[in-house]
Scaffold this motif. Structure first.
Motif, PDB file in Angstrom:
ATOM      1  N   LEU A  44       0.828  -1.204   0.000  1.00  0.00           N
ATOM      2  CA  LEU A  44       0.000   0.000   0.000  1.00  0.00           C
ATOM      3  C   LEU A  44       0.863   1.256   0.000  1.00  0.00           C
ATOM      4  N   ALA A  45       1.957   1.224   0.759  1.00  0.00           N
ATOM      5  CA  ALA A  45       2.858   2.377   0.812  1.00  0.00           C
ATOM      6  C   ALA A  45       3.482   2.650  -0.552  1.00  0.00           C
ATOM      7  N   LEU A  46       3.884   1.589  -1.260  1.00  0.00           N
ATOM      8  CA  LEU A  46       4.467   1.758  -2.588  1.00  0.00           C
ATOM      9  C   LEU A  46       3.446   2.298  -3.576  1.00  0.00           C
ATOM     10  N   GLN A  47       2.220   1.809  -3.482  1.00  0.00           N
ATOM     11  CA  GLN A  47       1.177   2.234  -4.414  1.00  0.00           C
ATOM     12  C   GLN A  47       0.720   3.672  -4.168  1.00  0.00           C
ATOM     13  N   SER A  48       0.745   4.099  -2.910  1.00  0.00           N
ATOM     14  CA  SER A  48       0.233   5.423  -2.574  1.00  0.00           C
ATOM     15  C   SER A  48       1.307   6.504  -2.548  1.00  0.00           C
ATOM     16  N   ALA A  49       2.579   6.115  -2.538  1.00  0.00           N
ATOM     17  CA  ALA A  49       3.665   7.102  -2.437  1.00  0.00           C
ATOM     18  C   ALA A  49       3.597   8.181  -3.514  1.00  0.00           C
ATOM     19  N   PRO A  50       3.385   7.830  -4.800  1.00  0.00           N
ATOM     20  CA  PRO A  50       3.373   8.879  -5.832  1.00  0.00           C
ATOM     21  C   PRO A  50       2.111   9.752  -5.811  1.00  0.00           C
ATOM     22  N   LEU A  51       1.097   9.377  -5.043  1.00  0.00           N
ATOM     23  CA  LEU A  51      -0.168  10.105  -5.065  1.00  0.00           C
ATOM     24  C   LEU A  51      -0.114  11.416  -4.282  1.00  0.00           C
ATOM     25  N   VAL A  52       1.003  11.645  -3.591  1.00  0.00           N
ATOM     26  CA  VAL A  52       1.120  12.851  -2.778  1.00  0.00           C
ATOM     27  C   VAL A  52       1.182  14.101  -3.649  1.00  0.00           C
ATOM     28  N   THR A  53       1.715  13.969  -4.873  1.00  0.00           N
ATOM     29  CA  THR A  53       1.892  15.112  -5.754  1.00  0.00           C
ATOM     30  C   THR A  53       1.521  14.744  -7.177  1.00  0.00           C
ATOM     31  N   ASP A  54       1.358  15.759  -8.031  1.00  0.00           N
ATOM     32  CA  ASP A  54       1.031  15.532  -9.442  1.00  0.00           C
ATOM     33  C   ASP A  54       2.244  15.686 -10.344  1.00  0.00           C
ATOM     34  N   ASP A  55       3.340  16.175  -9.799  1.00  0.00           N
ATOM     35  CA  ASP A  55       4.544  16.403 -10.596  1.00  0.00           C
ATOM     36  C   ASP A  55       5.290  15.092 -10.810  1.00  0.00           C
ATOM     37  N   PHE A  56       5.651  14.787 -12.073  1.00  0.00           N
ATOM     38  CA  PHE A  56       6.291  13.509 -12.379  1.00  0.00           C
ATOM     39  C   PHE A  56       7.610  13.342 -11.644  1.00  0.00           C
ATOM     40  N   ALA A  57       8.437  14.395 -11.651  1.00  0.00           N
ATOM     41  CA  ALA A  57       9.744  14.291 -11.000  1.00  0.00           C
ATOM     42  C   ALA A  57       9.588  13.978  -9.512  1.00  0.00           C
ATOM     43  N   SER A  58       8.632  14.633  -8.870  1.00  0.00           N
ATOM     44  CA  SER A  58       8.396  14.391  -7.445  1.00  0.00           C
ATOM     45  C   SER A  58       7.810  13.005  -7.216  1.00  0.00           C
ATOM     46  N   GLN A  59       6.906  12.573  -8.093  1.00  0.00           N
ATOM     47  CA  GLN A  59       6.302  11.253  -7.957  1.00  0.00           C
ATOM     48  C   GLN A  59       7.351  10.149  -8.064  1.00  0.00           C
ATOM     49  N   SER A  60       8.208  10.238  -9.062  1.00  0.00           N
ATOM     50  CA  SER A  60       9.233   9.211  -9.254  1.00  0.00           C
ATOM     51  C   SER A  60      10.234   9.214  -8.101  1.00  0.00           C
ATOM     52  N   GLN A  61      10.539  10.390  -7.573  1.00  0.00           N
ATOM     53  CA  GLN A  61      11.447  10.473  -6.437  1.00  0.00           C
ATOM     54  C   GLN A  61      10.822   9.843  -5.193  1.00  0.00           C
ATOM     55  N   LEU A  62       9.536  10.095  -4.976  1.00  0.00           N
ATOM     56  CA  LEU A  62       8.835   9.515  -3.829  1.00  0.00           C
ATOM     57  C   LEU A  62       8.754   7.997  -3.949  1.00  0.00           C
ATOM     58  N   LEU A  63       8.572   7.504  -5.171  1.00  0.00           N
ATOM     59  CA  LEU A  63       8.518   6.051  -5.374  1.00  0.00           C
ATOM     60  C   LEU A  63       9.862   5.418  -5.039  1.00  0.00           C
ATOM     61  N   CYS A  64      10.952   6.033  -5.475  1.00  0.00           N
ATOM     62  CA  CYS A  64      12.289   5.503  -5.164  1.00  0.00           C
ATOM     63  C   CYS A  64      12.541   5.526  -3.656  1.00  0.00           C
ATOM     64  N   GLU A 161       8.731  -9.533  -4.723  1.00  0.00           N
ATOM     65  CA  GLU A 161       7.356  -9.235  -5.123  1.00  0.00           C
ATOM     66  C   GLU A 161       7.046  -7.749  -4.945  1.00  0.00           C
ATOM     67  N   LEU A 162       7.567  -7.148  -3.875  1.00  0.00           N
ATOM     68  CA  LEU A 162       7.375  -5.713  -3.667  1.00  0.00           C
ATOM     69  C   LEU A 162       8.096  -4.910  -4.745  1.00  0.00           C
ATOM     70  N   LEU A 163       9.256  -5.391  -5.172  1.00  0.00           N
ATOM     71  CA  LEU A 163       9.987  -4.713  -6.244  1.00  0.00           C
ATOM     72  C   LEU A 163       9.189  -4.758  -7.538  1.00  0.00           C
TER      73      LEU A 163
END
Length: 214
Positions: A44-64, A161-163
Motif C-alpha cells: 500500500l505504501a508503494l502504491q500510494s507514495a506517488p499520489l502525494v503530488t502531481d509532478d512527475f519528478a516528485s512522484q518518481s522520487q517519492l517512489l524511489c 514481489e514488492l519490487l
C-alpha cells in the motif's frame, strides 16, 4: 497401581505434546499473519507514495524513496527511455546510494538484461546485491527500476514481489516521462527561438542606429 501411574503419565505426556504442538502452530500462524500484514502495508505504501503530488519528478522520487523504506534497500534508481528520438536509458529518479557506485558496467548489463528479457534479473558484486526489474516493458519510454542492498544475500520472495509491485507503479508513470520530456524539449526550442528573434531585433536596431549616426 503401577500400571495406573504409568497410564496417567502417558496421558499427561500426550497432553503436553499436543499442547506444545498447538502453541507452536499458533505462533507460526501468528508469524505468517504478521508477515502478510507487513507485506500488505508495504504494498500500500508503494502504491500510494506517488499520489502525494502531481509532478512527475516528485512522484518518481517519492517512489524511489518508498522502495528504500519498504524493501529495506540502500539505493534505488529509476531508468527510462527519453523517447523514439533518443536511444539508451536516462536516469529519471534516484534515492539512496546508487547502484552505479558498485559498477556502471554491471548496471548497464542489468538494464539490458531486464529490458531484453522482461523479467527481474539480479547480480552481486562489491559487497552489494543488485536487482533490476523492467518498467513498462515493450513500450517506447519504458525502462527499469534498479534496487541495491548493501549485502551479498539474495532478496527474499516478499522483497522481490514488492519490487515488481513498485515497477508496476512506475509503469503507470512512465508514459508521462516521454510526454513531459517532449513538452520540455519543445519549450526549450521555443525559448531558444525567442532568444534568436530578440537578438536579431537587437542587432537590427543597432544597425539602424549606426546608419542614422553615419
Amino acid at each position: 497401581m503401577e500400571g495406573e501411574v504409568f497410564e496417567t503419565l502417558v496421558i499427561y505426556l500426550i497432553w503436553l505434546i499436543a499442547t506444545a504442538l498447538a502453541v507452536a502452530y499458533s505462533c507460526w500462524s501468528y508469524h505468517l499473519l504478521c508477515k502478510r500484514d507487513a507485506f500488505q502495508r508495504s504494498l500500500l505504501a508503494l502504491q500510494s507514495a506517488p499520489l502525494v503530488t502531481d509532478d512527475f519528478a516528485s512522484q518518481s522520487q517519492l517512489l524511489c524513496q518508498a522502495c528504500l523504506e519498504e524493501l529495506g534497500a540502500d539505493g534505488c534508481t529509476l531508468y527510462l527511455q527519453p523517447g523514439s528520438e533518443e536511444s539508451g536509458f536516462r536516469r529519471a529518479a534516484q534515492a539512496g546510494t546508487p547502484a552505479e557506485e558498485t559498477g556502471p558496467g554491471m548496471v548497464k548489463d542489468l538494464l539490458k538484461q531486464a529490458w531484453g528479457s522482461g523479467e527481474l534479473v539480479q547480480s552481486s558484486g562489491g559487497g552489494r546485491w543488485i536487482a533490476a526489474v523492467p518498467v513498462w516493458h515493450g513500450h517506447t519510454g519504458g525502462g527499469a527500476l534498479i534496487v541495491a542492498w548493501d549485502r551479498t544475500t539474495e532478496p527474499e520472495l516478499a522483497e522481490r514481489e514488492l519490487l515488481r509491485a513498485a515497477a508496476n507503479v512506475a509503469s503507470l508513470m512512465a508514459p508521462r516521462f516521454v510526454r513531459e520530456g517532449a513538452l520540455s524539449k519543445a519549450h526549450e526550442e521555443i525559448q531558444a527561438l525567442k532568444g534568436e528573434v530578440a537578438q536579431e531585433s537587437h542587432l537590427a536596431g543597432v544597425g539602424r542606429l549606426a546608419a542614422g549616426v553615419a
